[in-house]
Design a protein around this motif. Structure first.
Motif, PDB file in Angstrom:
ATOM      1  N   SER A 268      43.751  21.334  51.140  1.00  8.13           N
ATOM      2  CA  SER A 268      43.049  21.115  49.877  1.00  8.13           C
ATOM      3  C   SER A 268      42.500  22.407  49.275  1.00  8.13           C
ATOM      4  O   SER A 268      41.717  22.363  48.323  1.00  8.13           O
ATOM      5  CB  SER A 268      41.899  20.120  50.081  1.00  8.13           C
ATOM      6  N   ALA A 269      42.924  23.567  49.828  1.00  4.59           N
ATOM      7  CA  ALA A 269      42.470  24.845  49.260  1.00  4.59           C
ATOM      8  C   ALA A 269      42.781  24.865  47.770  1.00  4.59           C
ATOM      9  O   ALA A 269      43.893  24.549  47.329  1.00  4.59           O
ATOM     10  CB  ALA A 269      43.153  26.011  49.970  1.00  4.59           C
ATOM     11  N   MET A 270      41.807  25.241  46.978  1.00  8.86           N
ATOM     12  CA  MET A 270      41.908  25.077  45.532  1.00  8.86           C
ATOM     13  C   MET A 270      43.028  25.895  44.893  1.00  8.86           C
ATOM     14  O   MET A 270      43.575  25.504  43.855  1.00  8.86           O
ATOM     15  CB  MET A 270      40.567  25.381  44.882  1.00  8.86           C
ATOM     16  N   VAL A 271      43.435  27.012  45.523  1.00  6.41           N
ATOM     17  CA  VAL A 271      44.527  27.786  44.966  1.00  6.41           C
ATOM     18  C   VAL A 271      45.817  26.975  44.920  1.00  6.41           C
ATOM     19  O   VAL A 271      46.639  27.138  44.011  1.00  6.41           O
ATOM     20  CB  VAL A 271      44.747  29.090  45.765  1.00  6.41           C
ATOM     21  N   LEU A 272      45.987  26.073  45.864  1.00  7.68           N
ATOM     22  CA  LEU A 272      47.211  25.283  45.938  1.00  7.68           C
ATOM     23  C   LEU A 272      47.289  24.227  44.849  1.00  7.68           C
ATOM     24  O   LEU A 272      48.371  23.729  44.531  1.00  7.68           O
ATOM     25  CB  LEU A 272      47.315  24.610  47.309  1.00  7.68           C
ATOM     26  N   HIS A 273      46.144  23.897  44.257  1.00 11.46           N
ATOM     27  CA  HIS A 273      46.103  22.807  43.295  1.00 11.46           C
ATOM     28  C   HIS A 273      45.804  23.266  41.878  1.00 11.46           C
ATOM     29  O   HIS A 273      46.275  22.646  40.914  1.00 11.46           O
ATOM     30  CB  HIS A 273      45.056  21.777  43.738  1.00 11.46           C
ATOM     31  N   TYR A 274      45.068  24.367  41.737  1.00 16.39           N
ATOM     32  CA  TYR A 274      44.648  24.783  40.399  1.00 16.39           C
ATOM     33  C   TYR A 274      44.993  26.235  40.065  1.00 16.39           C
ATOM     34  O   TYR A 274      44.660  26.726  38.996  1.00 16.39           O
ATOM     35  CB  TYR A 274      43.140  24.522  40.226  1.00 16.39           C
ATOM     36  N   GLY A 275      45.627  26.925  41.013  1.00 13.91           N
ATOM     37  CA  GLY A 275      46.218  28.220  40.697  1.00 13.91           C
ATOM     38  C   GLY A 275      45.269  29.379  40.491  1.00 13.91           C
ATOM     39  O   GLY A 275      45.638  30.358  39.835  1.00 13.91           O
ATOM     40  N   GLN A 276      44.059  29.304  41.060  1.00  6.71           N
ATOM     41  CA  GLN A 276      43.155  30.450  40.944  1.00  6.71           C
ATOM     42  C   GLN A 276      43.661  31.560  41.866  1.00  6.71           C
ATOM     43  O   GLN A 276      43.442  31.541  43.072  1.00  6.71           O
ATOM     44  CB  GLN A 276      41.735  30.036  41.326  1.00  6.71           C
ATOM     45  N   GLU A 277      44.334  32.539  41.285  1.00 10.18           N
ATOM     46  CA  GLU A 277      44.927  33.634  42.058  1.00 10.18           C
ATOM     47  C   GLU A 277      45.146  34.819  41.141  1.00 10.18           C
ATOM     48  O   GLU A 277      45.512  34.655  39.971  1.00 10.18           O
ATOM     49  CB  GLU A 277      46.271  33.205  42.655  1.00 10.18           C
ATOM     50  N   VAL A 278      44.871  36.015  41.640  1.00 12.05           N
ATOM     51  CA  VAL A 278      45.181  37.249  40.928  1.00 12.05           C
ATOM     52  C   VAL A 278      45.788  38.230  41.917  1.00 12.05           C
ATOM     53  O   VAL A 278      45.583  38.112  43.129  1.00 12.05           O
ATOM     54  CB  VAL A 278      43.933  37.876  40.255  1.00 12.05           C
ATOM     55  N   PHE A 279      46.532  39.197  41.395  1.00 13.24           N
ATOM     56  CA  PHE A 279      47.123  40.189  42.292  1.00 13.24           C
ATOM     57  C   PHE A 279      47.337  41.493  41.557  1.00 13.24           C
ATOM     58  O   PHE A 279      47.175  41.585  40.335  1.00 13.24           O
ATOM     59  CB  PHE A 279      48.430  39.671  42.907  1.00 13.24           C
TER      60      PHE A 279
END
Length: 356
Positions: free
Chosen positions: A59-70
């Motif tokens: 249920s890590a939120m990155v997997l569901h709502y895409g909060q990610e930067v690089f």
């Protein structure tokens, strides 16, 4: 600050790939950097550890709502056997700008730069030989709070991994063919086009696949509202030499402000070229070609550095640029930037950061 960095070295070092078989992003070094964030404790537990899988709650939120930067940077070995990175301070400032837009916590750029330098130093044997090769550095941040519900996460993981790489495009510095995308949209003003987040790239995969089936290396994105103004090429900013002037799309909120883009503009101005940042339509570009005024076109980015564009296709229309060959200016920019990156030219702008 470095006293806060814990180091756990690997006991099982991997075999290194041959420098002429690298490709891009296929191999990874022995170690990685990690630190964690919670709203209660801020950033903490900074560590360099053996490279390997990470545990992530389903249920890590990155997997569901895409909060990610690089981000993407490179390290090089100079003829003097020094290890340098090219303008990493600008990359880390852009990372923080991306975090701001994505409602993610910013990092202490000085501490992170020191940690990356230490990681590169530890894995310096992975810096490959070869003119077009380098050690690619990928910092990234993901939302890790186990929760469902559309809001900003309260927990994050920031990581840095390293990869020995060759040329991004198989063509190398040779010209690539570009397909002008008319159906799909990468970004719009007010969206996330000016930040380096994974969703921007995911939304472009379909168009890129279609272009490749038609024999093209990449797509040229048009604006998301009118589908007429040029934005960027795949993972690169884009420049056009028209009747002696250098034109590049203005940063209007839907285009990534590239570090290589900024470096190219500075070098061109140093050399006395007029550089114009403005909106430019694909119609204007094809018209300039018809009049014999379109002299060169090239993309710029960390991965490819300078990628000459040999042809552009818009529907059934196709134009050849610079005779389908690498233009004189494209070659000069490539030679200059790669020489600066590798410590082979005087660094008058202090762009190189010495790792050791």
């Amino acid at each position: 600050m470095m006293s806060e960095l814990k180091i756990n070295l690997s006991d099982n070092r991997k075999d290194k790939p041959a420098s002429d078989k690298l490709g891009f992003g296929k191999y990874f070094t022995d170690h990685m950097f990690i630190m964690d964030y919670t709203d209660e404790n801020g950033w903490h537990d900074a560590r360099i550890v053996p490279y390997g899988p990470i545990a992530l709650d389903p249920s890590a939120m990155v997997l569901h709502y895409g909060q990610e930067v690089f981000e993407g940077m490179k390290a090089y070995r100079t003829p003097q056997e020094e290890i340098v990175m090219f303008r990493p301070d600008m990359n880390l400032q852009r990372l923080n700008n991306s975090c701001e837009r994505m409602s993610m916590p910013q990092v202490d750029t000085q501490f992170v730069l020191e940690a990356i330098a230490k990681l590169v130093e530890i894995d310096q044997e992975w810096i490959p030989d070869g003119e077009e090769n380098a050690l690619y550095i990928r910092p990234f941040m993901i939302a890790t709070e186990p929760a469902l519900g559309v809001r900003a996460s309260k927990e994050y993981k920031f990581m840095v991994i390293l990869s020995p790489v060759g040329a991004y495009y198989p063509e190398g510095i040779h010209p690539v063919s570009i397909y002008v995308e008319q159906q799909f949209v990468r970004a719009v003003r007010g969206g996330t086009g000016e930040v380096k987040t994974s969703g921007n790239y995911a939304s472009g995969i379909k168009a890129q696949e279609v272009a490749k089936t038609k024999g093209f290396s990449q797509v040229l994105w048009l604006d998301g509202k009118e589908h007429k103004y040029i934005e960027e090429v795949g993972s690169m900013n884009v420049f056009f030499k028209v009747n002696g002037e250098i034109i590049t799309p203005a940063l209007t909120g839907s285009i990534l402000p590239g570090v290589t883009r900024d470096s190219v503009i500075t070098l061109l101005q140093d050399w006395g070229y007029p550089v114009i940042e403005r909106v430019i339509s694909v119609e204007e570009l094809f018209e300039a070609s018809a009049q014999g005024l379109l002299e060169e076109a090239f993309g710029t980015g960390t991965a490819a550095v300078i990628s000459p564009i040999g042809s552009l296709s818009l529907g059934d229309l196709n134009i050849e640029i610079s005779g389908g060959k690498t233009g004189e200016l494209s070659q000069r920019l490539y030679d200059t930037i790669t020489a600066l990156q590798r410590g082979q030219l005087e660094d008058s702008h202090n762009w190189a950061f010495k790792v050791k």
